[in-house]
Design a protein around this motif. Structure first.
Motif, PDB file in Angstrom:
ATOM      1  N   VAL A 248       0.856  -1.179   0.000  1.00 16.32           N
ATOM      2  CA  VAL A 248       0.000   0.000   0.000  1.00 16.32           C
ATOM      3  C   VAL A 248       0.894   1.232   0.000  1.00 16.32           C
ATOM      4  CG1 VAL A 248      -0.249  -0.153   2.527  1.00 16.32           C
ATOM      5  CG2 VAL A 248      -1.816   1.279   1.202  1.00 16.32           C
ATOM      6  N   THR A 249       0.660   2.127  -0.928  1.00 17.04           N
ATOM      7  CA  THR A 249       1.441   3.360  -1.004  1.00 17.04           C
ATOM      8  C   THR A 249       0.921   4.319   0.067  1.00 17.04           C
ATOM      9  OG1 THR A 249      -0.068   4.205  -2.707  1.00 17.04           O
ATOM     10  CG2 THR A 249       1.941   3.128  -3.455  1.00 17.04           C
ATOM     11  N   VAL A 250       1.784   4.671   1.007  1.00 19.40           N
ATOM     12  CA  VAL A 250       1.383   5.485   2.148  1.00 19.40           C
ATOM     13  C   VAL A 250       2.600   6.220   2.700  1.00 19.40           C
ATOM     14  CG1 VAL A 250       1.734   3.588   3.800  1.00 19.40           C
ATOM     15  CG2 VAL A 250       0.105   5.413   4.342  1.00 19.40           C
ATOM     16  N   ASP A 251       2.382   7.396   3.246  1.00 20.75           N
ATOM     17  CA  ASP A 251       3.470   8.152   3.860  1.00 20.75           C
ATOM     18  C   ASP A 251       3.937   7.474   5.141  1.00 20.75           C
ATOM     19  OD1 ASP A 251       3.291  10.067   1.868  1.00 20.75           O
ATOM     20  OD2 ASP A 251       1.934  11.361   3.013  1.00 20.75           O
ATOM     21  N   ASP A 252       5.216   7.695   5.479  1.00 22.30           N
ATOM     22  CA  ASP A 252       5.813   7.157   6.708  1.00 22.30           C
ATOM     23  C   ASP A 252       5.704   5.633   6.763  1.00 22.30           C
ATOM     24  OD1 ASP A 252       7.166   7.339   9.142  1.00 22.30           O
ATOM     25  OD2 ASP A 252       5.303   7.504  10.298  1.00 22.30           O
ATOM     26  N   ALA A 253       5.886   4.997   5.607  1.00 23.11           N
ATOM     27  CA  ALA A 253       5.766   3.542   5.540  1.00 23.11           C
ATOM     28  C   ALA A 253       6.787   2.838   6.423  1.00 23.11           C
ATOM     29  CB  ALA A 253       5.915   3.077   4.091  1.00 23.11           C
ATOM     30  N   ALA A 254       7.964   3.449   6.619  1.00 29.08           N
ATOM     31  CA  ALA A 254       9.011   2.810   7.429  1.00 29.08           C
ATOM     32  C   ALA A 254       8.551   2.605   8.863  1.00 29.08           C
ATOM     33  CB  ALA A 254      10.280   3.659   7.398  1.00 29.08           C
ATOM     34  N   THR A 255       7.872   3.592   9.439  1.00 28.81           N
ATOM     35  CA  THR A 255       7.384   3.450  10.814  1.00 28.81           C
ATOM     36  C   THR A 255       6.314   2.374  10.897  1.00 28.81           C
ATOM     37  OG1 THR A 255       7.818   5.790  11.247  1.00 28.81           O
ATOM     38  CG2 THR A 255       6.319   4.668  12.750  1.00 28.81           C
ATOM     39  N   GLY A 256       5.396   2.364   9.923  1.00 28.68           N
ATOM     40  CA  GLY A 256       4.357   1.345   9.915  1.00 28.68           C
ATOM     41  C   GLY A 256       4.935  -0.053   9.802  1.00 28.68           C
ATOM     42  N   ALA A 257       5.944  -0.227   8.950  1.00 23.77           N
ATOM     43  CA  ALA A 257       6.565  -1.537   8.781  1.00 23.77           C
ATOM     44  C   ALA A 257       7.265  -1.984  10.056  1.00 23.77           C
ATOM     45  CB  ALA A 257       7.555  -1.493   7.623  1.00 23.77           C
ATOM     46  N   ALA A 258       8.013  -1.083  10.691  1.00 23.49           N
ATOM     47  CA  ALA A 258       8.740  -1.439  11.910  1.00 23.49           C
ATOM     48  C   ALA A 258       7.786  -1.827  13.031  1.00 23.49           C
ATOM     49  CB  ALA A 258       9.621  -0.264  12.339  1.00 23.49           C
ATOM     50  N   LEU A 259       6.692  -1.078  13.184  1.00 26.71           N
ATOM     51  CA  LEU A 259       5.719  -1.410  14.227  1.00 26.71           C
ATOM     52  C   LEU A 259       5.036  -2.733  13.930  1.00 26.71           C
ATOM     53  CD1 LEU A 259       4.172  -0.715  16.788  1.00 26.71           C
ATOM     54  CD2 LEU A 259       2.565   0.606  15.388  1.00 26.71           C
ATOM     55  N   LEU A 260       4.703  -2.983  12.672  1.00 24.81           N
ATOM     56  CA  LEU A 260       4.043  -4.238  12.329  1.00 24.81           C
ATOM     57  C   LEU A 260       4.944  -5.432  12.619  1.00 24.81           C
ATOM     58  CD1 LEU A 260       1.557  -5.618  11.179  1.00 24.81           C
ATOM     59  CD2 LEU A 260       2.479  -5.269   8.874  1.00 24.81           C
ATOM     60  N   ASN A 261       6.235  -5.309  12.334  1.00 31.64           N
ATOM     61  CA  ASN A 261       7.171  -6.392  12.668  1.00 31.64           C
ATOM     62  C   ASN A 261       7.209  -6.636  14.172  1.00 31.64           C
ATOM     63  OD1 ASN A 261       8.090  -7.017  10.025  1.00 31.64           O
ATOM     64  ND2 ASN A 261       9.461  -5.245  10.057  1.00 31.64           N
ATOM     65  N   THR A 262       7.225  -5.573  14.945  1.00 34.19           N
ATOM     66  CA  THR A 262       7.277  -5.691  16.402  1.00 34.19           C
ATOM     67  C   THR A 262       6.006  -6.388  16.933  1.00 34.19           C
ATOM     68  OG1 THR A 262       8.606  -3.694  16.579  1.00 34.19           O
ATOM     69  CG2 THR A 262       7.448  -4.400  18.561  1.00 34.19           C
ATOM     70  N   LEU A 263       4.863  -5.969  16.432  1.00 33.38           N
ATOM     71  CA  LEU A 263       3.610  -6.553  16.888  1.00 33.38           C
ATOM     72  C   LEU A 263       3.436  -7.986  16.370  1.00 33.38           C
ATOM     73  CD1 LEU A 263       1.298  -3.439  16.460  1.00 33.38           C
ATOM     74  CD2 LEU A 263       2.384  -4.297  18.550  1.00 33.38           C
ATOM     75  N   ALA A 264       4.023  -8.259  15.192  1.00 30.45           N
ATOM     76  CA  ALA A 264       3.988  -9.647  14.687  1.00 30.45           C
ATOM     77  C   ALA A 264       4.836 -10.554  15.570  1.00 30.45           C
ATOM     78  CB  ALA A 264       4.488  -9.687  13.245  1.00 30.45           C
ATOM     79  N   ASP A 265       5.949 -10.029  16.095  1.00 28.74           N
ATOM     80  CA  ASP A 265       6.745 -10.793  17.067  1.00 28.74           C
ATOM     81  C   ASP A 265       5.889 -11.184  18.267  1.00 28.74           C
ATOM     82  OD1 ASP A 265       9.244 -10.949  15.816  1.00 28.74           O
ATOM     83  OD2 ASP A 265       9.853  -8.981  16.539  1.00 28.74           O
ATOM     84  N   ARG A 266       5.134 -10.214  18.764  1.00 31.79           N
ATOM     85  CA  ARG A 266       4.311 -10.467  19.943  1.00 31.79           C
ATOM     86  C   ARG A 266       3.196 -11.475  19.662  1.00 31.79           C
ATOM     87  NH1 ARG A 266       2.958  -4.658  22.861  1.00 31.79           N
ATOM     88  NH2 ARG A 266       5.068  -4.192  23.607  1.00 31.79           N
ATOM     89  N   ALA A 267       2.744 -11.524  18.407  1.00 33.11           N
ATOM     90  CA  ALA A 267       1.642 -12.414  18.060  1.00 33.11           C
ATOM     91  C   ALA A 267       2.069 -13.866  17.942  1.00 33.11           C
ATOM     92  CB  ALA A 267       1.022 -11.972  16.731  1.00 33.11           C
ATOM     93  N   ARG A 268       3.391 -14.120  17.929  1.00 29.33           N
ATOM     94  CA  ARG A 268       3.862 -15.493  17.875  1.00 29.33           C
ATOM     95  C   ARG A 268       3.595 -16.187  19.204  1.00 29.33           C
ATOM     96  NH1 ARG A 268       4.327 -13.689  13.244  1.00 29.33           N
ATOM     97  NH2 ARG A 268       5.950 -14.323  11.764  1.00 29.33           N
ATOM     98  N   PRO A 269       3.330 -17.495  19.175  1.00 27.72           N
ATOM     99  CA  PRO A 269       3.076 -18.229  20.423  1.00 27.72           C
ATOM    100  C   PRO A 269       4.253 -18.109  21.387  1.00 27.72           C
ATOM    101  CG  PRO A 269       2.485 -19.571  18.535  1.00 27.72           C
ATOM    102  CD  PRO A 269       3.196 -18.373  18.007  1.00 27.72           C
TER     103      PRO A 269
END
Length: 321
Positions: free
Chosen positions: A300-321
C-alpha cells in the motif's frame, strides 16, 4: 504453485462468462431473419452508424474478444491466485467481460430488428449505459462467491533483519495514516468529465449513469485508511469497502518498497501486480510491503511507511506463540 482453489475459481468463472455469451449468441441467432445484412456495428460521434459488418462476423469478433480476455484473466488467477483478493478480481473480471460481450450483442442488434437498411439504425443511450453497467451485477456476485483466505499463522519467527520499534513489555502502539489522491484520481476525474460531456453532446441522458457509477468507484478506490495495531494491518476504503486485514501472526516481514504504478501494477487503485502481489496503489514512491504466509504479499502506497513496517514487525513478534 497453483492452488486448487485458484484453479476452481478460474474454471467456474470462465465457464460462467462463456455461458453468458452463448445465451446472448443464441438469442441473436434467433433474430437472424429479422436483421439487415450487413448490420451496423459501430457508431461514431453522431447518431448515425459509421461501421458495418455481417451478423456472423460481428458475433465472431465479440466471441473472440471475450475468449481472449477470459484467457488473460484466467491466467492471472491460475498462476497468481495465491490470495483471495486476486482470485476475486480474476473471477469478477472474467464474468464482467462475458456479460459485456453478451450485452454488446443484444443491445447492438436488438434495435436493428425489422430494419431493411442498417444505415437507419440508432443506438439509444440507455443501451450504451446498460451494456456498461448490467455486467457489473454478475461480476459482483462472482466476486462474492469466491471464499476468503483461510487463517494461516506463521510457523517461524519474523525475519531477524526486519526493522522493529522498541516497545516495553506492556506498552501498546497504534499507527494510522491516510492514503489518498495521486495520478489515478486525476485520470478518473478526466474520464468522468469526458463521459459527462459525451452524454450532453449526444443528448443521451441515460449515459449519465456511467459517470455517476464511475465517481462512486473512484471515491471507493482512491481514499484509504491504513492502520497497524496488535491485530495486524488493516487497509479500508474511506467509504467502508473495499478493505483487507492481514493478521499479525501471518506477517513474515514488513518493509518499505518503492512502487512504480504503471510498470509494476498496470495502473492505479486496487490492483494485482507481478507475481500476484496485491496492492493499493495510489501514487509512485514509498509503500508499505507486507510478506505473509502462503507466498502472498500486499503493498500500500502510504506516507511514513518505514514506521508502519517497523511497528508491524514488532507486533507480529508479539503475536507469535
Amino acid at each position: 504453485m497453483t492452488s486448487s482453489s485458484a484453479r476452481k475459481v478460474v474454471l467456474w468463472s470462465s465457464l460462467a462468462a462463456l455461458v453468458l455469451l452463448a445465451v446472448a449468441a443464441i438469442v441473436v441467432w434467433s433474430w437472424r431473419d429479422d436483421l439487415p445484412d450487413p448490420i451496423a456495428s459501430h457508431w461514431g460521434a453522431g447518431s448515425a452508424p459509421d461501421g458495418f459488418s455481417s451478423p456472423g462476423v460481428f458475433v465472431l469478433a465479440i466471441a473472440v474478444m471475450v475468449v481472449v480476455l477470459c484467457a488473460l484473466f484466467g491466467a492471472i488467477g491460475w498462476h497468481w491466485g495465491s490470495s483471495a483478493a486476486t482470485r476475486r478480481m480474476a473471477a469478477a473480471s472474467s464474468v464482467w467481460i462475458g456479460g459485456f460481450g453478451a450485452c454488446l450483442l443484444v443491445f447492438t442488434l436488438g434495435p436493428q430488428r425489422g430494419l431493411d437498411d442498417a444505415t437507419l439504425a440508432r443506438l439509444p443511450g440507455w443501451a450504451l449505459a446498460a451494456t456498461l453497467l448490467l455486467p457489473l451485477v454478475p461480476a459482483v456476485v462472482a466476486a462474492l462467491l469466491v471464499p476468503g483466505d483461510r487463517h494461516a499463522p506463521a510457523t517461524g519467527p519474523v525475519a531477524a533483519d526486519a526493522a522493529r520499534i522498541a516497545l516495553a513489555g506492556g506498552e501498546r502502539a497504534v499507527w494510522i495514516r491516510r492514503a489518498d489522491g495521486g495520478t489515478g484520481l486525476v485520470v478518473g476525474a478526466i474520464a468522468i468529465a469526458g463521459l459527462v460531456l459525451l452524454a450532453v453532446a449526444l443528448r443521451q441522458w441515460a449515459l449519465l449513469a456511467a459517470p455517476v457509477l464511475l465517481a462512486v468507484v473512484f471515491a471507493a478506490m482512491f481514499g484509504f485508511t491504513v492502520r497497524v495495531d496488535a491485530t495486524g494491518l488493516t487497509v479500508r476504503s474511506l467509504v467502508g469497502w473495499p478493505g483487507t486485514h492481514i493478521p499479525a501472526d501471518e506477517v513474515e516481514r514488513a518493509s518499505v518498497t518503492e512502487v512504480r504504478p504503471f510498470r509494476q501494477f498496470g495502473g492505479w487503485g486496487w490492483r494485482v501486480g507481478r507475481g500476484g502481489r496485491v496492492g493499493v496503489v495510489l501514487r509512485a514512491g514509498d509503500a508499505l510491503l507486507v510478506e505473509r504466509t502462503g507466498g502472498r504479499s500486499f503493498v500500500v502506497t502510504v506516507d511514513d511507511a518505514a514506521t508502519g513496517a517497523a511497528l508491524l514487525n514488532t507486533l507480529a513478534d508479539r503475536a507469535r506463540p
